[in-house]
Structure formats: C-alpha cells, structure tokens
Design an enzyme around this catalytic site. Structure first.
Site, PDB file in Angstrom:
ATOM      1  N   ILE A 142       0.816  -1.213   0.000  1.00  0.00           N
ATOM      2  CA  ILE A 142       0.000   0.000   0.000  1.00  0.00           C
ATOM      3  C   ILE A 142       0.854   1.269   0.000  1.00  0.00           C
ATOM      4  O   ILE A 142       0.329   2.371   0.116  1.00  0.00           O
ATOM      5  CB  ILE A 142      -0.995   0.030   1.174  1.00  0.00           C
ATOM      6  CG1 ILE A 142      -0.273  -0.011   2.521  1.00  0.00           C
ATOM      7  CG2 ILE A 142      -2.020  -1.083   1.036  1.00  0.00           C
ATOM      8  CD1 ILE A 142      -1.173   0.310   3.718  1.00  0.00           C
ATOM      9  N   SER A 143       2.162   1.130  -0.154  1.00  0.00           N
ATOM     10  CA  SER A 143       3.054   2.291  -0.173  1.00  0.00           C
ATOM     11  C   SER A 143       3.223   2.810  -1.598  1.00  0.00           C
ATOM     12  O   SER A 143       3.688   2.070  -2.463  1.00  0.00           O
ATOM     13  CB  SER A 143       4.427   1.908   0.387  1.00  0.00           C
ATOM     14  OG  SER A 143       5.414   2.835  -0.021  1.00  0.00           O
TER      15      SER A 143
END
Length: 196
Positions: free
Chosen positions: A11-12
C-alpha cells in the site's frame, strides 16, 4: 554474491514507484533479492513513524507534491489519492510471499499489485484483484490460497526482521553487509554501492 532484503509495503506509493528496478539492479550485479512485504503501519508504530492520516498538514501536502514529482521522474502513472487506500495489505502481501516461494516473475507481480492500487483504482485486498495480478505475472490465480498459513507467518516475521535490522519505512533496502537505503529515490545509491 551480494544479497538484498527488500522491505516494502503493497500500500506504499513509494514502493510502487520502485517498479521493477530493484530486480533489475540485483540482476545487473549478480545479487540475490528477497521481497519482504510487511505491515507498514506496524513498522511506523514500532520505529517512531506516523501514519499518513496523522501527519501534520504541511507534511501531508509535501507528500502529495513529492508523489507527483517522483511519478513524473520515473514515468509511471499515479493517483496520489486512490479510491481504495488505505486498504488491508495482508492479502496482496501473502500472494507475493507465495509467489516468491514458488519462483517466477515476482518483480512483475509486485509491480502489478502496486499499479492496481496506485494507477488503476482497484482494491488490492480483494481476491479477484489479487488473482488477476497473479495471472498477469504468470502465476496460478489461486496460488495465494494454497499457501495462506505459511505466507501469514512470513508476513509477520518480515515486520520483526525489519525492526531488528533497522528499517523504518518503505521501501527499505538492506544489503548483506548492512548498508541501508531508504526510499525509491535511493535506488541509484544501491546500484552504485553494489558496483563498488
């Protein structure tokens, strides 16, 4: 032979902006690369970081500017405020761990998952999205389902190893000689270090 531990979060956005470059750099130098997806919010909590939602407005605004600039620099599409973010990173991380254990185009899978979240407005916590990414990268669509328990254990261990080795953000690269590189904008430094 040099080795690189690649700690990252699905999710980065900064992990997404690595694209397939970590694998390319490792291959260029004959190094091995282990993909170590982890719980980035857990890492922040353990190492003094702050979740994006809790950051001061000036830091949040700078993050959005930096995402726009970094995406343009590497020529990758990126929506800085995707529809399905944040989302549960564990299912997509389990798929990557299972794929790495199986062998194959793990770099392609990592990139497909990142693009699904940051460029395609898809929820990477959903089974259909994960299955599609696995298929695109040449893996069986049900691969993650077959190795869920092992992947979950590895995912938890990755966080512990990251904290023990000194990682505090994502992406974070640590060589077998304990040289540390934080951020996709430090890939050139990793490349140079491996070159001697």
């Amino acid at each position: 032979m040099a080795h690189i531990d690649y700690f990252f979060a699905t999710i980065s956005p900064f992990s997404y902006l690595c694209g397939t470059r970590p694998a390319e750099i490792a291959a260029k130098h004959g190094a091995t690369l282990t993909y170590r997806p982890l719980d980035i919010m857990g890492l922040f909590a353990r190492t003094g970081g702050t979740a994006p939602k809790d950051r001061h407005p000036s830091r949040a605004e700078y993050r959005l500017q930096e995402l726009r600039r970094q995406a343009a620099q590497v020529g990758m599409p990126l929506n800085p405020k995707p529809a399905f973010w944040p989302t549960n990173p564990a299912p997509s991380s389990y798929a990557i761990i299972a794929a790495q254990n199986e062998g194959g185009d793990v770099a392609g899978l990592v990139h497909a998952i990142g693009a699904a979240c940051w460029a395609e407005e898809r929820d990477i916590a959903q089974d259909d999205v994960i299955r599609d990414c696995l298929t695109k990268a040449g893996f069986a669509p049900d691969l993650a389902d077959k190795h869920m328990l092992t992947s979950a254990e590895t995912y938890a261990a990755n966080l512990e190893d990251a904290v023990a080795k000194g990682a505090f953000g994502a992406p974070f690269f640590i060589t077998d000689t304990d040289e540390r590189f934080w951020g996709q904008d430090r890939l050139a430094g990793l490349d140079a270090y491996l070159a001697g």
